[in-house]
Design a protein around this motif. Structure first.
Motif, short mmCIF file in Angstrom:
data_model
loop_
_atom_site.label_atom_id
_atom_site.label_comp_id
_atom_site.label_asym_id
_atom_site.label_seq_id
_atom_site.Cartn_x
_atom_site.Cartn_y
_atom_site.Cartn_z
N LYS A 1 10.72 71.45 48.59
CA LYS A 1 9.77 70.46 49.10
C LYS A 1 8.51 70.39 48.25
N GLU A 2 8.23 71.47 47.48
CA GLU A 2 7.07 71.43 46.59
C GLU A 2 7.33 70.48 45.42
N GLU A 3 8.61 70.45 44.92
CA GLU A 3 8.94 69.55 43.82
C GLU A 3 9.05 68.10 44.29
N TYR A 4 9.80 67.91 45.35
CA TYR A 4 10.02 66.57 45.88
C TYR A 4 9.97 66.66 47.41
N PRO A 5 8.90 66.17 48.03
CA PRO A 5 8.78 66.25 49.49
C PRO A 5 9.84 65.38 50.18
N GLY A 6 10.15 65.73 51.43
CA GLY A 6 11.13 64.96 52.20
C GLY A 6 11.80 65.85 53.23
N THR A 7 12.55 65.21 54.12
CA THR A 7 13.20 65.95 55.21
C THR A 7 14.63 66.35 54.87
N GLY A 8 15.24 65.71 53.88
CA GLY A 8 16.64 66.00 53.58
C GLY A 8 17.60 65.31 54.54
N ILE A 9 17.13 64.27 55.19
CA ILE A 9 17.99 63.58 56.15
C ILE A 9 18.26 62.13 55.75
N GLY A 10 17.55 61.63 54.73
CA GLY A 10 17.64 60.22 54.36
C GLY A 10 19.04 59.76 54.00
N ARG B 1 21.34 50.88 41.59
CA ARG B 1 21.34 51.62 40.33
C ARG B 1 19.92 51.93 39.88
N ASP B 2 19.72 53.17 39.38
CA ASP B 2 18.40 53.54 38.87
C ASP B 2 18.54 54.28 37.55
N ASN B 3 17.41 54.53 36.92
CA ASN B 3 17.38 55.25 35.63
C ASN B 3 16.70 56.61 35.78
N GLY B 4 16.89 57.23 36.96
CA GLY B 4 16.19 58.47 37.28
C GLY B 4 16.79 59.71 36.64
N ILE B 5 16.49 60.86 37.27
CA ILE B 5 16.86 62.15 36.69
C ILE B 5 18.36 62.44 36.80
N GLY B 6 19.05 61.72 37.67
CA GLY B 6 20.49 61.93 37.81
C GLY B 6 20.83 63.14 38.67
N ILE B 7 22.11 63.26 38.98
CA ILE B 7 22.59 64.33 39.88
C ILE B 7 23.85 64.92 39.28
N ALA B 8 23.93 66.23 39.24
CA ALA B 8 25.12 66.90 38.73
C ALA B 8 26.31 66.61 39.66
N PRO B 9 27.51 66.39 39.09
CA PRO B 9 28.68 66.01 39.90
C PRO B 9 28.99 66.97 41.04
N GLN B 10 28.75 68.28 40.87
CA GLN B 10 29.11 69.23 41.92
C GLN B 10 28.28 69.08 43.19
N TYR B 11 27.18 68.33 43.08
CA TYR B 11 26.30 68.16 44.24
C TYR B 11 26.47 66.80 44.92
N HIS B 12 27.41 66.00 44.44
CA HIS B 12 27.52 64.63 44.96
C HIS B 12 27.85 64.61 46.45
N ASP B 13 28.79 65.41 46.91
CA ASP B 13 29.15 65.41 48.32
C ASP B 13 28.06 66.04 49.18
N ARG B 14 27.39 67.03 48.67
CA ARG B 14 26.35 67.73 49.42
C ARG B 14 25.17 66.83 49.76
N LEU B 15 24.97 65.80 48.96
CA LEU B 15 23.84 64.90 49.16
C LEU B 15 23.81 64.28 50.55
N PHE B 16 25.00 64.02 51.12
CA PHE B 16 25.08 63.25 52.36
C PHE B 16 25.16 64.14 53.60
N VAL B 17 24.93 65.43 53.44
CA VAL B 17 24.94 66.36 54.58
C VAL B 17 23.51 66.47 55.11
N ILE B 18 23.37 66.42 56.42
CA ILE B 18 22.05 66.41 57.04
C ILE B 18 21.26 67.68 56.72
N PHE B 19 20.00 67.51 56.36
CA PHE B 19 19.05 68.58 56.05
C PHE B 19 19.41 69.36 54.79
#
Length: 485
Positions: free
Chosen positions: A436-445, A412-430
């Motif tokens: 990447k300018e806002e938040y760097p990363g590969t999108g695979i974590g 559990r964290d106190n971060g910016i949160g995620i809109a419900p419509q994007y919850h499933d999309r989070l776990f799709v590779i890439f």
């Protein structure tokens, strides 16, 4: 009044003359006798005259004796009469008592008859209801496409549905009374299965293969539970088999497809490393030799090439890591999640200090897992919590609790949160929700986390709202399921 002349009345006793005995004396002295025998005075006088005529009334003693005898007879008869009356009264009381008992018994018999009649009607009603229920139950059992059967404590089949006959090739009559384990490719395993059901009250998804009469084999998963009599005693097991022939086929195809995909990903990522290294090497050499010697655009273009190649190398390495998850050479062993989390926090110490984040946790369990993979899950989730913080420094808490036959972990964290419509999309590779300018990363974590958790037989999901932080949940079974090896 007549005078009866006797010798005593004429001479008296010892020559002394006495008063003659009159009929009045006889009548007076014999009143009790008269009453006892219902004698009239004239009859008694006649009797006395007859006695005098024959010469027996010569003294008072004869008359007195006769009277005493008659009195004695009277008392004897009176006592007999009294006794008879008492006996009759006792008999009457006894008869009345017996009549009352008979009346009570009769009333009880009538009540019992009425109760029996009511019980008979209730029994008839219950029998009809049982017949209807039995017919309904049989209809339900026969409607099932899966084999259903009951087994007694000795392992004998007591009932089956038609689907069982179809699966085995034997009729209901042939199956009932035979040993349950005889109809499987591994009889001992089948026997152990129903014994386990009797011992533990149930068994779930027990894999067996039904051996058909014609030689065919049907893979099934058996689910069974005990049933009891009215006293609570276990009297049998109800078992249901689910045909997994199609499931096996699909799983086989999926396993081959995944294996091919993993092989392709590994080969592709590995084979891409060499040309990528060459591009990187020559681009760096070009930047070193000609930076500042060409125009500003050339320097910018070279920078784009170096950055792109660097990101591609990171993505290829991530893809290679993703393809290796769940390979056969990974060893599942008891893993202390407290020790794993401590190592992760140590690895992320610099990022934690720079962001001012705080990581806390409850006592965590020991699970059967690949330690390095569980470490990757914790590291990716905590890194994301640090990266996607809100206005306040990140506050991250890790916990775990028992849920049935698995451990439920939460981050559990106190971060910016995620809109419900994007919850499933989070776990799709890439897949990325931010540039990447806002938040760097590969999108695979998170895709890597999902693959790791599923390879352990668990699930992963998120609960979050924008501006209210996020909680990532994942489960790890308490026991290692062979289907995930």
């Amino acid at each position: 009044m007549h005078t009866i002349k006797t010798q005593r009345s004429m001479k008296g006793v010892d020559g002394v003359k006495t008063r003659p005995i009159t009929t009045g004396d006889i009548i007076a002295s014999s009143m009790p006798v008269r009453r006892a025998h219902n004698l009239t005075g004239s009859r008694l006088i006649r009797s006395a005259r007859e006695i005098a005529r024959v010469g027996y009334l010569d003294s008072d003693g004869v008359i007195a004796g006769k009277l005493r005898m008659m009195e004695k007879q009277r008392y004897t008869r009176a006592n007999a009469y009294s006794t008879a009356i008492s006996t009759s009264q006792a008999l009457l009381v006894d008869v009345r008592h017996r009549e009352q008992e008979l009346q009570t018994a009769h009333e009880e018999m009538e009540a019992n008859y009425e109760e029996l009649q009511a019980s008979s009607e209730e029994l008839a009603s219950t029998t009809e209801e049982l017949e209807r229920t039995g017919t309904y139950t049989r209809s339900l059992i026969e409607a099932s496409l899966d084999p259903l059967l009951t087994i007694d404590p000795e392992g004998k089949i007591t009932d089956v549905n038609s689907a069982t006959g179809t699966a085995t090739g034997y009729s209901r009559e042939e199956l009932i009374g035979t040993d349950f384990s005889n109809y499987f490719t591994e009889p001992e395993k089948a026997k152990a299965g129903y014994q386990q059901a009797f011992e533990k009250s149930s068994v779930k998804d027990y894999p067996l293969e039904i051996h058909h009469k014609d030689g065919g084999v049907t893979p099934v998963l058996y689910n069974a539970s005990v049933f009891r009599d009215e006293a609570g005693k276990v009297i049998g097991v109800f078992a249901a088999a689910r045909d997994i022939t199609e499931q096996r086929r699909v799983e086989g195809e999926l396993a081959r497809s995944n294996q091919e995909l993993e092989h392709f990903a590994y080969v592709a990522s590995h084979d891409l490393q060499e040309p990528l290294r060459m591009v990187t090497s020559y681009t760096q050499l070009l930047e070193k030799r000609y930076k500042g010697k060409l125009d500003a655009d050339a320097d910018e273009f070279v920078g784009y090439i170096v950055d792109g190649v660097s990101r591609m190398q990171i993505m290829i390495n991530a893809l290679l890591e993703y393809s290796r998850v769940g390979t056969q050479d990974e060893v599942f062993e008891p893993t202390d999640c407290n020790a794993v989390l401590a190592d992760v926090v140590t690895n992320l110490q610099m990022a934690i200090e720079e962001s001012g984040a705080a990581v806390t946790h409850d006592p965590l369990p020991t699970v059967v897992a690949v330690a390095s993979r569980i470490s990757q899950v914790f590291q990716n989730l905590i890194s994301n919590a640090i990266k996607f913080h809100g206005e306040e420094p990140s506050r991250i808490h890790i916990a775990a609790e028992e849920k049935g036959e698995e451990w439920l972990f939460s981050v559990r964290d106190n971060g910016i949160g995620i809109a419900p419509q994007y919850h499933d999309r989070l776990f799709v590779i890439f897949q990325r929700l931010h540039s990447k300018e806002e938040y760097p990363g590969t999108g695979i974590g998170l895709a890597l986390c999902k693959r790791i958790v599923e390879s352990h037989g668990g699930r992963i999901w998120v609960e979050s709202e924008v501006g209210k932080g996020s909680t990532f949940y994942f489960t790890i079974p308490m026991k290692r399921d062979n289907n995930h090896e």
